[in-house]
Design a protein around this motif. Structure first.
Motif, mmCIF file in Angstrom:
data_model
loop_
_atom_site.group_PDB
_atom_site.id
_atom_site.type_symbol
_atom_site.label_atom_id
_atom_site.label_comp_id
_atom_site.label_asym_id
_atom_site.label_seq_id
_atom_site.Cartn_x
_atom_site.Cartn_y
_atom_site.Cartn_z
ATOM 1 N N TRP A 224 34.393 -71.930 18.202
ATOM 2 C CA TRP A 224 34.720 -71.631 19.598
ATOM 3 C C TRP A 224 34.218 -72.762 20.483
ATOM 4 O O TRP A 224 33.178 -73.356 20.201
ATOM 5 C CB TRP A 224 34.011 -70.360 20.063
ATOM 6 N N LYS B 1 37.875 -73.340 30.308
ATOM 7 C CA LYS B 1 38.778 -72.681 29.349
ATOM 8 C C LYS B 1 38.053 -72.459 28.021
ATOM 9 O O LYS B 1 37.377 -73.361 27.530
ATOM 10 C CB LYS B 1 39.994 -73.580 29.130
ATOM 11 N N ARG B 2 38.178 -71.252 27.485
ATOM 12 C CA ARG B 2 37.564 -70.975 26.175
ATOM 13 C C ARG B 2 38.659 -71.121 25.109
ATOM 14 O O ARG B 2 39.792 -70.704 25.336
ATOM 15 C CB ARG B 2 37.008 -69.550 26.182
ATOM 16 N N TYR B 3 38.321 -71.725 23.985
ATOM 17 C CA TYR B 3 39.321 -71.864 22.921
ATOM 18 C C TYR B 3 38.704 -71.549 21.581
ATOM 19 O O TYR B 3 37.480 -71.551 21.419
ATOM 20 C CB TYR B 3 39.922 -73.284 22.919
ATOM 21 N N ARG B 4 39.584 -71.269 20.634
ATOM 22 C CA ARG B 4 39.115 -71.045 19.267
ATOM 23 C C ARG B 4 39.998 -71.812 18.298
ATOM 24 O O ARG B 4 41.222 -71.776 18.398
ATOM 25 C CB ARG B 4 39.172 -69.560 18.917
ATOM 26 N N ASN B 5 39.373 -72.508 17.373
ATOM 27 C CA ASN B 5 40.117 -73.213 16.331
ATOM 28 C C ASN B 5 40.598 -72.247 15.269
ATOM 29 O O ASN B 5 39.991 -71.174 15.069
ATOM 30 C CB ASN B 5 39.208 -74.243 15.651
ATOM 31 N N ASP C 26 43.459 -75.729 17.849
ATOM 32 C CA ASP C 26 43.250 -74.483 18.622
ATOM 33 C C ASP C 26 44.358 -73.486 18.303
ATOM 34 O O ASP C 26 45.516 -73.854 18.273
ATOM 35 C CB ASP C 26 43.425 -74.686 20.135
ATOM 36 N N PHE D 273 43.866 -70.263 19.896
ATOM 37 C CA PHE D 273 43.678 -69.290 20.974
ATOM 38 C C PHE D 273 42.983 -69.997 22.121
ATOM 39 O O PHE D 273 42.100 -70.820 21.907
ATOM 40 C CB PHE D 273 42.786 -68.134 20.463
ATOM 41 N N SER D 274 43.419 -69.678 23.336
ATOM 42 C CA SER D 274 42.646 -70.167 24.482
ATOM 43 C C SER D 274 42.823 -69.195 25.634
ATOM 44 O O SER D 274 43.832 -68.485 25.706
ATOM 45 C CB SER D 274 43.080 -71.579 24.882
ATOM 46 N N GLU D 275 41.826 -69.138 26.494
ATOM 47 C CA GLU D 275 41.930 -68.248 27.658
ATOM 48 C C GLU D 275 41.139 -68.842 28.813
ATOM 49 O O GLU D 275 40.130 -69.511 28.617
ATOM 50 C CB GLU D 275 41.427 -66.835 27.356
ATOM 51 N N ARG D 276 41.663 -68.591 30.006
ATOM 52 C CA ARG D 276 40.955 -68.978 31.221
ATOM 53 C C ARG D 276 40.786 -67.691 32.018
ATOM 54 O O ARG D 276 41.773 -67.039 32.372
ATOM 55 C CB ARG D 276 41.789 -69.990 32.001
#
Ligand code: SF4
Length: 392
Positions: free
Chosen positions: A284, A290-294, A312, A314-317
């Motif tokens: 993560w 912005k948060r993201y996940r590989n 990535d 997934f990502s969210e702001r």
């Protein structure tokens, strides 16, 4: 409040600032997604390495770092680096040398950069310790979990208490600062068992402890079939708070205790919503708001890198309101709590009023309030989950 905390809370200043514009020191998380076997309670992404996968992973990691560096631009100074997993010590010393070279050529270290490495007793070797001591490792975090063989067997850990004691003794002799992870509220565990493990672990002289209640994550093997006999973790946690305070440890976060102000600066980066670059499969990160996940799948991760794409999936702001609530929950995890003035500067006075109004509905005894901050009391830390429910 530590000085780095006020920096972390003010640099955003209401802007949704990317790394390019604020050049805020960066924390780096490197996920090493391999373990010797899979513990049934664990929901972290990790696999038992197949033929050639350790080297393929290092190749892919180098590729991801290059791609991310292109996005970030000139080397940003690192505040902290954390090698977690999985089991970082599954990489032997030769592969660790490659990892160190990769880090040194891609990032800018300072004398103050905190470098933490997770290690497991079954794979930690003298070569790891020598290499880390000669490099810039500030702390080794050892996954002890328990010093009771029956408990380790129940958790299906790949080590026994003899290996755990050997690893603790080797770290104590090395001169490196070290920490231990312990798990409480195991089926059948008594307070006496818990006391025995804590007391013996402390006898090795570490300056940091992380204590976790056994939680059965839905995605773990036990998620489908939990072990019988689990009770409430409350008495174990309460007892540890009392015992560790008696031994001079400061509880600076819900699960973390430190002697001599040796708190983990890397973990505090998460709790202050500071930028974290996460690399490796399943890692993560949090950059530019912005948060993201590989991809939590080694093959998918490597396929992306081969195509020159960031891995990535997934990502969210978060909206400003969600961000302020998240910031309040994260800050309340720490002993310093919510710094009122800085919180209002960063998220606005209205957001602060909303958070404080939610906390007002809870008993006073759960909080420690001053003019500058509101934090959880030891009792508040014991019921933190119920407090989060009011805030999110
Ligand atoms: S060693 Fe740690 S990361 Fe690996 S499976 Fe067990 S709990 Fe999960």
């Amino acid at each position: 409040m530590p000085s780095w905390m006020s920096t972390a809370m003010t640099t955003e200043g209401g802007r949704d600032c990317s790394l390019r514009c604020d050049r805020e020191p960066l924390s780096l998380y490197v996920h090493i997604p391999f373990c010797r076997s899979k513990c049934p309670y664990c929901a972290f992404y990790s696999v038992v390495p197949g033929e050639g996968e350790l080297d393929a992973y290092l190749e892919g990691l180098e590729g991801e770092i290059l791609l991310r560096r292109e996005r970030i631009g000139t080397p940003v100074p690192l505040r902290s680096v954390y090698f977690g997993g999985g089991t970082p010590t599954i990489l032997d010393a030769r592969r660790w040398e490659r990892l160190v070279e990769m880090m040194e050529s891609a990032f800018s270290f300072r004398a103050t950069t905190e470098v933490t490495v997770e290690a497991n007793p079954e794979s930690l070797t003298g070569s790891h310790i020598r290499l880390w001591r000669d490099w810039r490792v500030s702390r080794v975090s050892l996954g002890v979990q328990s010093l009771d063989d029956a408990e380790l067997c129940l958790l299906r850990r790949p080590h026994d208490s003899r290996l755990a004691r050997g690893a603790l003794a080797a770290l104590a002799a090395s001169g490196l600062s070290f920490s231990a992870d312990l798990i409480f509220n195991l089926p059948g565990q008594t307070l006496r068992d818990w006391h025995r493990t804590l007391r013996e672990v402390l006898s090795f002289g570490m300056e940091h402890l992380s204590l976790y209640e056994l939680m059965i994550e839905r995605e773990s093997a036990w998620g489908r079939c939990p072990p019988p006999g689990m009770a409430s973790g409350y008495p174990f946690y309460r007892w540890a708070q009392w015992y560790l305070a008696l031994r001079g440890f400061f509880q600076y976060e819900i699960a973390s205790f430190a002697l001599n102000r040796r708190w983990s600066r890397h973990n505090l980066a998460y709790w202050t919503r500071s930028p974290v670059l996460g690399v490796g499969p399943g890692a993560w990160g949090f950059l530019g708001g912005k948060r993201y996940r590989n991809a939590a799948d080694l093959r998918e991760y490597l396929r992306n890198i081969e195509k020159g794409k960031l891995p990535d999936v997934f990502s969210e702001r978060l909206s400003p309101e969600e961000s302020s609530r998240e910031a309040a929950v994260l800050a309340l995890r720490t002993a310093w709590g919510i710094p009122l003035r800085l919180f209002a500067l960063r998220y606005g006075k209205e957001a602060l009023r909303t958070v404080l109004a939610s906390l007002e509905t809870l008993p006073d005894s759960l909080f420690l309030r001053t003019k500058e901050q509101v934090a959880l009391s030891p009792k508040g830390m014991r019921v933190a989950n119920a407090i989060w429910e009011r805030l999110v």
